[in-house]
Write a protein that holds these residues in place. Structure first.
Motif: not given
Ligand code: EPU
Length: 422
Positions: A22-23, A26, A119, A123, A126-127, A164, A167-169, A193, A308-309, A332
């Motif tokens: 899924k991840n 998307l 969870i 925020p 960073l994006h 932390f 950031t993935v997304l 990742e 973390t997942d 998280f």
């Molecule tokens: N963070 C910031 N600022 C930002 C973005 C993130 O401070 O602008 C922090 C977050 O709060 C967190 C850390 O950075 O503490 C990592 O977050 P990340 O941005 O990597 O998370 P994400 O990209 O929003 C994806 C997955 C999550 C997974 C995380 C970490 C997708 C759709 N989602 O989220 O998946 O937990 O990476 O690996 O790919 C799940 O599948 O259940 C899920 C939540």
């Protein structure tokens, strides 16, 4: 609303094929925005999150069809409404990954600012920092992020690390935007990742020029345009990890097909320390446990650390360990909604800031529990398979977001799960 009734304890034996991720799906669906025309994605799982994202793409102007069970066709010839509506973003935070591609393609985008979720705060600073560095003007209006770059984006050296780590997304967004920027972009502290590696590989297939793939420094030489392509989605390493824990927590043996162990080294290493055998087998592996569950200390981290997942699922397993474990959540720090629910099933868990002390118990006991988010609900299913009695899990729509008909996949292996609509 559906609930699960899960009778335990059971032992699971048999073979299961891991679905596409899924991840990983998307961001690649979002990437198709960058190229006008028809792209094809195979191996896309049948999940509610994929349907929601398809709806979002349709609202932008794309045509999205599922022309075979796991094959999506996305026609992004027309994008006439570059807006990510609140109604969709509030349901699925991953919607935010349309920001980069829409900005690059249309020069303007409005996306509802995602709120917090079960969870944590999550925020998107960073994006936004990344988009600004590429030359976008950004402001917030009525809960929407409005990003504009009427004269296009320009490459830059960007440090994308946050409190932390990576950031993935956020990495996905900046990477996609940079593919069409003028000149060279370097993303330092990029997420590594496998889903990002997959995205970068797909973007290169569309004509992008990205190097350093898989490393924390990605270099992108902007090109004038990208073209549509065909992609095969990688297997879901989190689904695979969940089935591995299912074999371990029930003391059974499962053969996993379509599973890339090379993407899961931290998980495999931890499971082996706990007393679980994981042996490569063809395009997958065989996972089994005979002896006791040994306690372990686990810290979640960005890849290649422990994901973390899978933290909640591992906690369900360590609840039954022969001794005490400590689980520290470094991605998280508030992702512990499952703790109170597992304690309702007679686990002995104590939260201490961003950590949980897991005192192993001899057995878990069935109870009515509440699913709060995707991975927390997976942990409850795993605990219920091992618990004595019939566990009822409410709000299973959370699990349906990320696991395709989990009961139909676990029952042939020996689980006794019934779904009831109430
Ligand atoms: N963070 C910031 N600022 C930002 C973005 C993130 O401070 O602008 C922090 C977050 O709060 C967190 C850390 O950075 O503490 C990592 O977050 P990340 O941005 O990597 O998370 P994400 O990209 O929003 C994806 C997955 C999550 C997974 C995380 C970490 C997708 C759709 N989602 O989220 O998946 O937990 O990476 O690996 O790919 C799940 O599948 O259940 C899920 C939540």
């Amino acid at each position: 609303m559906d609930v699960f009734h899960i009778e335990g304890p059971v032992q699971l034996f048999g073979t299961v094929r891991i679905n596409g991720s899924k991840n990983a799906s998307l961001p690649v669906m979002a990437a198709t925005i960058l190229a006008g025309g028809r792209s094809y994605l195979t191996g896309v799982p049948n999940l509610s999150d994929i349907s929601v994202f398809s709806k979002l793409l349709r609202q932008l102007g794309c045509r999205v069809t599922r022309n075979a069970k796991r094959r999506l066709c996305i026609d992004s010839t027309v994008i006439d409404n570059p807006v990510g509506e609140y109604e969709i973003v509030r349901k699925m935070r991953a919607s935010v990954c349309i920001l980069g591609p829409l900005l690059a393609r249309c020069g303007r985008v409005e996306v509802s600012m995602p709120g917090g979720c079960a969870i944590g705060d999550r925020p998107i600073n960073l994006h936004l920092r990344g988009m600004r560095e590429l030359g976008a003007r950004i402001h917030l209006k009525n809960g929407y992020v409005i990003a504009e770059a009427p004269n296009g984006l320009t490459g830059k050296d960007i440090f994308l690390g946050g409190p932390f780590g990576s950031t993935v997304l956020g990495t996905a967004n900046v990477l996609m935007a940079a593919t069409l920027a003028k000149g060279r972009t370097t993303i330092e502290s990029a997420a590594c990742e496998p889903e990002i590696t997959h995205l970068a590989t797909c973007l290169n297939k569309m004509g992008a020029k990205i190097s350093g793939i898989g490393s924390p420094r990605l270099t992108v030489d902007g090109v004038r345009q990208l073209h549509p392509a065909e992609f095969e989605v990688i297997p879901d390493r989190i689904e695979a990890g969940t089935f591995m824990v299912a074999a371990a927590v029930t003391g059974g043996e499962l053969k996993l097909q379509n599973c890339r162990l090379e993407d899961m080294m931290a998980v495999v290493d931890k499971l082996r320390n706990i007393g679980v055998t994981v042996e490569p087998d063809g395009n997958g592996c065989v996972v089994a446990r005979n002896g006791p569950i040994k306690p372990a200390n686990v810290t979640t981290q960005p890849y290649p650390g422990f994901p973390t997942d899978l933290q909640a699922q591992l906690m369900a397993l360590l609840s039954l360990a022969d001794g005490n474990s400590v689980i520290v959540e470094k991605v998280f720090p508030d992702r512990f909604m499952h703790v109170a629910e597992l304690n309702r099933m007679a686990a002995n868990l104590r939260k201490e800031g961003p950590a949980v002390i897991v005192a192993g118990v001899k057995k878990l006991i069935a109870a009515p529990v509440m699913a709060s988010d995707l991975r927390a609900s997976a942990a409850l299913v795993l605990a219920a398979l091992a618990a004595e009695g019939t566990t009822t899990i409410n709000r299973v729509y959370h699990i349906d977001r990320g696991y395709e008909k989990i009961e139909e996949r676990l029952n042939p292996l020996g689980a006794r799960i019934t779904r009831e609509s109430i």
